[in-house]
Design a protein around this motif. Sequence first.
Motif, short mmCIF file in Angstrom:
data_model
loop_
_atom_site.label_atom_id
_atom_site.label_comp_id
_atom_site.label_asym_id
_atom_site.label_seq_id
_atom_site.Cartn_x
_atom_site.Cartn_y
_atom_site.Cartn_z
N LEU A 158 0.82 -1.20 0.00
CA LEU A 158 0.00 0.00 0.00
C LEU A 158 0.87 1.26 0.00
CD1 LEU A 158 -2.96 0.99 0.14
CD2 LEU A 158 -2.72 1.02 2.63
N TRP A 159 1.92 1.24 0.81
CA TRP A 159 2.77 2.42 0.92
C TRP A 159 3.60 2.67 -0.33
CZ3 TRP A 159 4.94 1.99 6.64
CH2 TRP A 159 3.90 2.26 7.52
N GLU A 203 -2.55 7.31 -8.80
CA GLU A 203 -2.96 8.71 -8.65
C GLU A 203 -1.93 9.56 -7.93
OE1 GLU A 203 -4.53 6.04 -7.49
OE2 GLU A 203 -6.64 6.00 -8.08
N THR A 204 -0.86 8.93 -7.42
CA THR A 204 0.07 9.62 -6.52
C THR A 204 1.28 10.17 -7.29
OG1 THR A 204 0.94 7.43 -6.01
CG2 THR A 204 -0.61 8.38 -4.44
N TYR A 205 1.03 11.11 -8.19
CA TYR A 205 2.13 11.70 -8.95
C TYR A 205 2.11 13.23 -8.86
CZ TYR A 205 -1.48 12.20 -12.63
OH TYR A 205 -2.61 12.50 -13.35
N LYS A 206 1.58 13.77 -7.79
CA LYS A 206 1.51 15.21 -7.61
C LYS A 206 2.86 15.90 -7.81
CE LYS A 206 -0.35 18.58 -4.29
NZ LYS A 206 -1.02 18.70 -2.96
N PRO A 207 3.98 15.34 -7.28
CA PRO A 207 5.28 16.01 -7.47
C PRO A 207 5.78 16.03 -8.92
CG PRO A 207 5.36 14.51 -5.59
CD PRO A 207 4.09 14.21 -6.33
N VAL A 239 -11.24 6.74 -0.03
CA VAL A 239 -10.70 7.51 1.09
C VAL A 239 -11.44 8.81 1.38
CG1 VAL A 239 -8.41 6.54 0.70
CG2 VAL A 239 -9.01 8.71 -0.38
N ASP A 240 -12.21 9.31 0.45
CA ASP A 240 -12.87 10.60 0.62
C ASP A 240 -14.24 10.42 1.29
OD1 ASP A 240 -14.18 13.10 0.31
OD2 ASP A 240 -13.00 13.54 -1.48
N PRO A 241 -14.48 11.08 2.43
CA PRO A 241 -15.77 10.93 3.13
C PRO A 241 -16.98 11.29 2.28
CG PRO A 241 -14.16 12.07 4.51
CD PRO A 241 -13.55 11.96 3.14
N ARG A 242 -16.78 12.08 1.23
CA ARG A 242 -17.91 12.47 0.38
C ARG A 242 -18.59 11.28 -0.28
NH1 ARG A 242 -15.94 16.10 -4.14
NH2 ARG A 242 -14.15 14.69 -4.01
N PHE A 243 -17.85 10.17 -0.39
CA PHE A 243 -18.39 9.03 -1.14
C PHE A 243 -18.83 7.89 -0.23
CE2 PHE A 243 -15.33 11.27 -3.87
CZ PHE A 243 -16.23 11.72 -4.83
N ARG A 280 -3.31 9.40 5.90
CA ARG A 280 -2.83 10.69 6.39
C ARG A 280 -1.72 11.26 5.50
NH1 ARG A 280 -3.76 8.26 11.43
NH2 ARG A 280 -1.59 7.56 11.63
N LEU A 281 -0.89 10.39 4.94
CA LEU A 281 0.20 10.83 4.08
C LEU A 281 -0.25 11.08 2.64
CD1 LEU A 281 3.04 8.41 5.26
CD2 LEU A 281 2.87 10.87 5.72
N LEU A 282 -1.34 10.44 2.24
CA LEU A 282 -1.78 10.46 0.85
C LEU A 282 -1.94 11.86 0.26
CD1 LEU A 282 -2.72 8.82 -1.61
CD2 LEU A 282 -5.03 8.81 -0.62
#
Length: 421
Positions: A73-74, A100-104, A127-131, A162-164
């Motif tokens: 996962l990490w 999805e983890t390519y923000k940098p 992970v998003d509470p909206r869903f 928390r790190l995501l």
Amino acid sequence: MQSIVAHRYWGAPGGGQLVCASAAIALDKAGLKPILTGTFKFDPAKYVDWYGIDISRYEVRTLMPVNIKAFGLWTRLYMWRPAKEVLDRFSVKVLFIDDETYKPLVKYRSRGLKIIEYIHFPLEVVVDPRFRGSGLAYGEDPYIMERYGRFPMNVYWGVFTRLLPRYLRENPFRDADLVLTNSKWTAGVARMVYGEEPVVLNPPIPPNMSVLGSVRGFGERGNLVVMLGRFSEEKRYHWVVSELMPSLIKEVPGVKLIIFGGATTRTQLSYVNRVVDLARRSGLNVKVVSEGSVLSELDSEHQVYLRLNAPRAEINEVMDEARAFLHATINEHWGIAVAEAMARGLPVVVHKSGGAWSDLAMNGEVGLGYENTDEAIEALAKLMTDAKAWSNYSMKSLGRVRDITFDKFVERLAELVRKIL
């Protein structure tokens, strides 16, 4: 010109690995020699055995010089780092990434980098509470809860979430130049999350799994139902042995169920034991055939066979003797096991949800579907007893998978890449 194919864990066979290896071939075909990046060291030569795809000629850059099976996962959080090192050193035109983890890495678009994101499933839904309430969020999805719902794995999951936000790109339709996904169903989920639909590019049938030109007829097969997939909660083998099979046997006397599944971890082996216990409580005789053994001739005593870690040749042989393939997972994003069965000419019965229903069974045009136990029994009984219906759906299975071969995937992706250059 060069490109990057970034995947978080190349070291074991799976749907994501198949897509990324195929993408590497497509980028090469488009004139963009790929560099493969990932978190842990891996052996590219194994892809020939797994899929019949040779990626050993491509350069590999990984974050760690060893292969570790833990912390899967990490690896999502750090898969961007080796890709960044390549971007800093080489002139790279295209980045293909299936996470999805390519923000940098988004900032490199200002230097002319084109980013292609392939969405297996939108992580935000989980992970998003909206869903919450979608049935797909943490606390609702059985696959997520089986793996990360109890201590200490829930702590592991908590640290990840928390790190995501540090690494999660904001919106693929703003941060990437081309957004792809595996099925029409996943595209619909993506629309719910981002407001736009990705281009659907179904994963391919691997080149070492040929689509049969002709198959054994109905009369040459027995009343066998086959299932395929690792032993885990979301595959719903527990439902099949406790609710479906006891009733199906009454409808079709002598019918047998063979479940082929991977079982190498403690969690998976525990689930095997649970399925055995439920089958026996339901009045079924069950036989477990472990790795290293061979599933020999079926006997009159057992109705359910659990075949652990079987080789592909044995799976294909049994599929060629069966009359139906059953898939019990709800909201399956794609369904590679379903596609593999269809390549053998097996009619398929799938839940009326997910990509297996929308893109493989084609909403009932190609395969049969169900929403409850009675509908599943009716569909299976039809394939066990109606030779005309069986032949019709067998032919449709073969026709559908001929549209998702490896060569067609490569050609389609190469074409899409050329359009964004």
